[in-house]
Design a protein around this motif. Structure first.
Motif, PDB file in Angstrom:
ATOM      1  N   VAL A  87     -99.140  13.544 -27.852  1.00 50.16           N
ATOM      2  CA  VAL A  87     -98.322  13.108 -29.003  1.00 50.16           C
ATOM      3  C   VAL A  87     -98.416  14.186 -30.232  1.00 50.16           C
ATOM      4  N   GLY A  88     -99.437  14.624 -30.424  1.00 48.72           N
ATOM      5  CA  GLY A  88     -99.515  15.481 -31.593  1.00 48.72           C
ATOM      6  C   GLY A  88     -98.787  16.912 -31.408  1.00 48.72           C
ATOM      7  N   TRP A  89     -98.833  17.513 -30.017  1.00 45.01           N
ATOM      8  CA  TRP A  89     -98.176  18.691 -30.144  1.00 45.01           C
ATOM      9  C   TRP A  89     -96.566  18.504 -29.740  1.00 45.01           C
ATOM     10  N   PHE A  90     -96.458  17.369 -29.049  1.00 45.87           N
ATOM     11  CA  PHE A  90     -94.725  17.100 -29.307  1.00 45.87           C
ATOM     12  C   PHE A  90     -94.314  16.757 -30.523  1.00 45.87           C
ATOM     13  N   SER A  91     -94.960  16.294 -31.499  1.00 40.65           N
ATOM     14  CA  SER A  91     -94.837  15.972 -33.052  1.00 40.65           C
ATOM     15  C   SER A  91     -94.276  17.574 -33.496  1.00 40.65           C
ATOM     16  N   LEU A  92     -95.076  18.474 -33.237  1.00 33.41           N
ATOM     17  CA  LEU A  92     -94.782  19.736 -33.700  1.00 33.41           C
ATOM     18  C   LEU A  92     -93.399  20.186 -33.199  1.00 33.41           C
ATOM     19  N   PHE A  93     -93.073  19.975 -31.909  1.00 34.90           N
ATOM     20  CA  PHE A  93     -91.772  20.251 -31.481  1.00 34.90           C
ATOM     21  C   PHE A  93     -90.651  19.323 -32.434  1.00 34.90           C
ATOM     22  N   PHE A 126     -94.717  16.985 -38.709  1.00 34.09           N
ATOM     23  CA  PHE A 126     -95.710  17.940 -38.989  1.00 34.09           C
ATOM     24  C   PHE A 126     -97.247  17.466 -39.060  1.00 34.09           C
ATOM     25  N   LEU A 127     -97.362  16.540 -40.176  1.00 32.81           N
ATOM     26  CA  LEU A 127     -98.693  15.979 -40.357  1.00 32.81           C
ATOM     27  C   LEU A 127     -99.076  15.366 -39.266  1.00 32.81           C
ATOM     28  N   PHE A 128     -98.138  14.744 -38.373  1.00 32.94           N
ATOM     29  CA  PHE A 128     -98.567  13.947 -37.165  1.00 32.94           C
ATOM     30  C   PHE A 128     -99.214  15.010 -36.317  1.00 32.94           C
ATOM     31  N   PHE A 129     -98.764  16.201 -36.158  1.00 33.62           N
ATOM     32  CA  PHE A 129     -99.316  17.354 -35.415  1.00 33.62           C
ATOM     33  C   PHE A 129    -100.657  17.855 -35.814  1.00 33.62           C
ATOM     34  N   LEU A 130    -100.966  17.659 -37.344  1.00 32.65           N
ATOM     35  CA  LEU A 130    -102.134  17.958 -37.625  1.00 32.65           C
ATOM     36  C   LEU A 130    -103.123  17.090 -37.672  1.00 32.65           C
ATOM     37  N   LEU A 131    -102.845  15.990 -37.649  1.00 29.58           N
ATOM     38  CA  LEU A 131    -103.584  14.700 -37.359  1.00 29.58           C
ATOM     39  C   LEU A 131    -103.969  14.432 -36.073  1.00 29.58           C
ATOM     40  N   LEU A 132    -103.090  14.394 -35.198  1.00 24.20           N
ATOM     41  CA  LEU A 132    -103.184  14.169 -33.574  1.00 24.20           C
ATOM     42  C   LEU A 132    -103.290  15.090 -32.770  1.00 24.20           C
ATOM     43  N   LEU A 139    -106.930  14.059 -42.747  1.00 20.36           N
ATOM     44  CA  LEU A 139    -105.865  13.794 -43.224  1.00 20.36           C
ATOM     45  C   LEU A 139    -105.473  12.275 -43.240  1.00 20.36           C
ATOM     46  N   ASN A 140    -106.373  11.520 -42.632  1.00 21.82           N
ATOM     47  CA  ASN A 140    -105.840  10.124 -42.207  1.00 21.82           C
ATOM     48  C   ASN A 140    -105.416   9.441 -43.225  1.00 21.82           C
TER      49      ASN A 140
END
Length: 211
Positions: A87-93, A126-132, A139-140
């Protein structure tokens, strides 16, 4: 984005923000993510099939899939107990794509408020990418609050105003400027307030020491 679907995006972002803050059980939140994810896949499919070849409608609708797939992915990940890195890397996309959709709203669709709102979403994903994706657990609290606030500011309120007919009554430039100022202020002010050490208890050995 369909205004009805946008309203429920606001709801799921708020719920996910509260979940990240530890106030909602992840599996309970997962179910609602699946509901909204399914809605956000059906909605753009319908809009595209009924667009009659209108490029602007198709462009607008295509971006909705980014969110639909995110919520479906989150829901399945939470229910199945999967690792969050996917999920995190998909969030970067999604974050990168959101910048593109922001440009499209500014330059092609002449919709400056949603140009700003897409930038909000680019920042959030992008924050989701950093967190997940990168597992920056410090960053929670920050991500939780940003998620919950963006759910209200970028989705629930605009959806209600669009559905009630009030959105078009606002000066669009002033609205975009207001959203931009609020977004920057939110991002900056929340940083010190949610820092892991901001509310940390003072060690007993430190209490009573002179400054």
């Amino acid at each position: 984005m369909g205004a009805t679907g946008l309203l429920y995006v606001g709801a799921v972002l708020f719920l996910n923000g509260v979940m990240i803050l530890g106030r909602v059980d992840p599996k309970a939140a997962a179910v609602f993510n699946l509901f909204v994810g399914a809605l956000q896949v059906v909605t753009p499919t319908y809009l595209i099939f009924t667009a009659g070849g209108d490029a602007d409608v198709i462009l607008n609708a295509s971006g909705i899939y980014l969110f639909g797939f995110t919520y479906l992915y989150v829901g399945i990940t939470l229910l199945a107990g999967l690792d969050s890195t996917g999920v995190g890397w998909f969030s970067l996309f999604v974050a990168a794509a959101a910048v593109g959709y922001s440009f499209a709203n500014f330059r092609l669709l002449d919709d400056t408020p949603f140009g700003v709102i897409w930038l909000y979403w680019a920042f959030l994903w992008f924050l989701f990418f950093l967190l997940l994706g990168l597992k920056l657990d410090g960053l929670n609290a920050y991500v939780g609050w940003v998620t919950a606030i963006e759910g209200i500011v970028t989705a629930a309120i605009p959806a209600f105003l669009i559905l009630s007919g009030y959105w078009a009554d606002w000066n669009q430039t002033a609205l975009a400027l207001t959203l931009g100022i609020f977004g920057v202020a939110m991002a900056v002010v929340l940083l010190p307030l949610t820092h892991p050490h901001a509310h940390a208890p003072v060690p007993a050995a430190e209490r009573g020491r002179p400054a």
